[in-house]
Structures are given as C-alpha cells and as structure tokens.
Design a protein around this motif. Structure first.
Motif, short mmCIF file in Angstrom:
data_model
loop_
_atom_site.label_atom_id
_atom_site.label_comp_id
_atom_site.label_asym_id
_atom_site.label_seq_id
_atom_site.Cartn_x
_atom_site.Cartn_y
_atom_site.Cartn_z
N GLY A 26 0.78 -1.24 0.00
CA GLY A 26 0.00 0.00 0.00
C GLY A 26 0.80 1.28 0.00
N LEU A 27 2.12 1.20 0.10
CA LEU A 27 2.92 2.42 0.08
C LEU A 27 2.85 3.08 -1.31
CD1 LEU A 27 3.91 1.15 2.73
CD2 LEU A 27 6.16 2.10 2.24
N PRO A 28 2.97 4.41 -1.36
CA PRO A 28 2.80 5.13 -2.64
C PRO A 28 3.98 4.97 -3.58
CG PRO A 28 3.42 6.66 -0.92
CD PRO A 28 3.21 5.32 -0.24
N ILE A 29 4.15 3.77 -4.09
CA ILE A 29 5.21 3.49 -5.06
C ILE A 29 4.54 3.28 -6.42
CG2 ILE A 29 7.00 1.84 -5.74
CD1 ILE A 29 7.42 1.29 -2.73
N VAL A 33 4.91 2.32 -13.45
CA VAL A 33 5.99 3.17 -13.98
C VAL A 33 7.33 2.55 -13.65
CG1 VAL A 33 7.06 5.45 -13.89
CG2 VAL A 33 4.58 5.25 -13.76
N LEU A 34 7.46 2.08 -12.43
CA LEU A 34 8.71 1.46 -11.99
C LEU A 34 9.04 0.24 -12.83
CD1 LEU A 34 11.02 1.19 -9.92
CD2 LEU A 34 9.46 -0.15 -8.50
N LEU A 86 -1.90 3.65 5.09
CA LEU A 86 -1.41 2.83 3.97
C LEU A 86 -1.95 3.35 2.64
CD1 LEU A 86 -1.82 -0.73 5.54
CD2 LEU A 86 0.32 0.48 5.10
N PHE A 87 -2.50 4.57 2.67
CA PHE A 87 -3.02 5.23 1.47
C PHE A 87 -4.18 4.44 0.85
CE2 PHE A 87 1.39 6.36 2.11
CZ PHE A 87 1.37 7.75 2.04
N HIS A 119 -4.20 -2.91 -3.91
CA HIS A 119 -3.72 -2.74 -2.55
C HIS A 119 -4.74 -3.23 -1.52
CE1 HIS A 119 -0.68 -0.50 -4.55
NE2 HIS A 119 -1.43 0.54 -4.80
N VAL A 120 -5.98 -3.35 -1.93
CA VAL A 120 -7.07 -3.69 -1.01
C VAL A 120 -7.52 -5.14 -1.16
CG1 VAL A 120 -9.41 -3.07 -0.28
CG2 VAL A 120 -7.86 -1.29 -1.08
N ALA A 121 -7.41 -5.68 -2.37
CA ALA A 121 -7.99 -6.99 -2.68
C ALA A 121 -7.52 -8.09 -1.74
CB ALA A 121 -7.68 -7.36 -4.13
N ALA A 122 -6.22 -8.15 -1.47
CA ALA A 122 -5.70 -9.22 -0.62
C ALA A 122 -6.17 -9.07 0.82
CB ALA A 122 -4.18 -9.25 -0.67
N TYR A 123 -6.25 -7.83 1.31
CA TYR A 123 -6.77 -7.61 2.66
C TYR A 123 -8.19 -8.18 2.77
CZ TYR A 123 -2.98 -4.23 3.53
OH TYR A 123 -1.76 -3.64 3.71
#
Length: 204
Positions: A26-29, A33-34, A86-87, A119-123
């Motif tokens: 969830g961090l803003p990475i 793009v990376l 966790l944004f 970022h939410v689906a696994a939670y």
C-alpha cells in the motif's frame, strides 16, 4: 522517482523485490511506472530481463501474501483504523467489495491492473476467509502476468518508455480490465459447461 532509481542502481534485484513488496502492501510506489522503467533498463543490458521479472514477481507475491495474512489475523478493523496510513481510501475498499461480489476469486487476478484496488484486494480476501489455496491460485498467477507485462512493455519500448507510457497509461487500465473481464467470464462459462456436462453424463 529518482529515489527508486537510485535504490535500484545501488542494490539491484534486492531493491526490486522490496519496492514491489511495499508497493503491493500500500505504500505510494508507482508500480507500473517502476516496472516499465525496469524493462527499459533490461533493454540496455544493465539488468537481466529474467532476473528482473523473477525479483518483481517474488516481491509482488510477498506483498500480496502479507496483506492477505493481515486480513486474516487483524480483520476489517485494521483497515478501518490504519487504511489511511497505507493510502487506502474508504471508497476504494467499498469499490473492491463490489468487484469481489461480482467476480469472486477471479478479482484477485484482475486486481493488479486496477490502481488502488490491488492494494485492497488481498486484505479483503483474508478478511472474508478465502482459502489460501484459492487465494494463491489467482493472486500469484495474476502477479506473474502483471509483472511480465509491464517489464516486457518497457523492454520493447526501449528509450521511448517514458514518452509512450504517458500515452498508454491514460487508456491501458481500461483496456486491460475489459480484456481480463472477458477472459474471466469465458473461463466461468467453460467451467459451468463442464460441470453441467459432467452432471448429465452421471445421470445417463
């Protein structure tokens, strides 16, 4: 972005693993793009293509597994209390719930291509008690496709990765979501057909 690039230059594949792990948690990475940039770096020979994909897949699998375990152990109160740190926005949680209701476990495969939702689906998979075997089947296979796609995209684009990415980013997620949705529906229809055919055979 320069900070991420510096980390990759200094620590190579290890940094790719940890960046993708933290990005999935969830961090803003900027994951896509990376990875597209990493693909470009492989095209000029500074990183090995297969090791880059392997590191990225391992990182994303680690990240989504951690999120799943948090969902199992700490439940929805954790997301409600710490989601903002966790944004993770409340509206994203509700949106993901609706998508889970519509697509079921297939959402774990599709979610990688939807910013925010992955970022939410696994939670939510952990919170709702998805069996690990089912979770792993869709989440880990989705990870392979997601990482391979963007690293390959950057590799093929070469030095044009950033210019063309700015254009494709505007439409890419919509196109991929539509394509994957069609594939998922086709698989569901096929499985339903096989089940009914098997039932008919047993009756005969």
């Amino acid at each position: 972005m320069e900070m991420w690039y510096d980390l990759i230059s200094q620590y190579g594949y290890v940094s790719i693993f940890f960046l993708l792990t933290l990005g999935i948690i969830g961090l803003p990475i900027p994951d896509e793009v990376l990875m597209t940039y990493l693909g470009y770096v492989t095209s000029i020979g500074k990183l090995n293509f297969f090791m880059t994909v392997f590191s990225g897949v391992c990182g994303s699998i680690a990240g989504i597994s951690i999120s799943y375990l948090i969902g199992i152990k700490l439940g929805e109160p954790f997301i409600r209390k710490y989601g903002a740190k966790l944004f993770i926005k409340e509206k994203t949680v509700e949106r993901t719930k609706k998508l889970f209701h519509k697509f079921g476990a297939y959402m774990l495969f599709v979610c990688y291509f939807i910013p925010g939702v992955r970022h939410v689906a696994a939670y939510l998979a952990g919170i709702t008690g998805y069996k690990y075997r089912l979770f792993a089947l869709f989440a880990y296979s989705g990870s392979v496709v997601w990482v391979l796609f963007f690293v390959t995209l950057g590799n093929r684009l070469g030095s044009n990765w950033e210019i063309i990415y700015g254009f494709t980013q505007k439409y890419l997620h919509h196109m991929l979501f539509f394509l994957i949705t069609v594939i998922v529906i086709a698989i569901m229809i096929y499985l339903l057909y096989c089940r009914r055919k098997g039932g008919t055979t047993r009756e005969l």
